[in-house]
Design an enzyme around this catalytic site. Sequence first.
Site: not given
Length: 250
Positions: A22, A39, A133
């Site tokens: 956020d 972004h 991962l």
Amino acid sequence: MISPSDNDSLPTLPRHVAIIMDGNGRWAKKRGKLRVFGHRAGIKAVRSAVSFSVKHNINSLTLYAFSSENWNRPQQEVSSLMELFVFALDNEVKSLNKHNVKLSVIGDISRFSSRLQERIRRSVELTAGNTGLQLNIAANYGGRWDLVQSFKQIAEKIEANELSPEEITETTVDNFINLSQQPEVDLVIRTGGEHRISNFLLWQIAYAELYFTDILWPDFDETVFEGAINAFAKRERRFGGTPDDAEVGS
């Protein structure tokens, strides 16, 4: 400082970290830029989060990229986000594959353009055999949607006489929820100063520790991630028990 060798001395190192990314828009606004500029800047923070997770042998990392509510944003911003998603897949997936990262995308991707759906499919296929991962990107995802789609699948099983209502348990629901084959979420990080979970992984974070930081997502780096991990390591996780029972869920 945490280093890879510290993992053995930190039994509470989270296996699964989920991040609500956020603050991109506010980061851009502070610089007099359009929200999409924030972004784009956030991609660097994604790289930092993935790099940290790989270095410290975290099993799973789930990133909240686009919620089912984000469609309500201005059309120009949504379109820019979709293009940025395509750009990120095209430019990052080879690096992910090189570092043995397995990519998955959770959420209802049917609403995306056929072009973006194809990029997602190819990226997931490219990394499907990797064993490092597990990177999960939540796109057009909502925790309530996740629960509803699991309930629908269970209802179909009942209708087909493959399951009876009496057999339904938490484990039954869990089997149809996204990420069910991965470790439960241990730690949720939210950047940007807000203190809410915004319909993110409602089932999966039932016993997760929550860590909130005022840092805006584009400024998130490995130092901030390390701070969250260190805070997590100091928590006493009781899983509904007493202090003496804290080790039961670990």
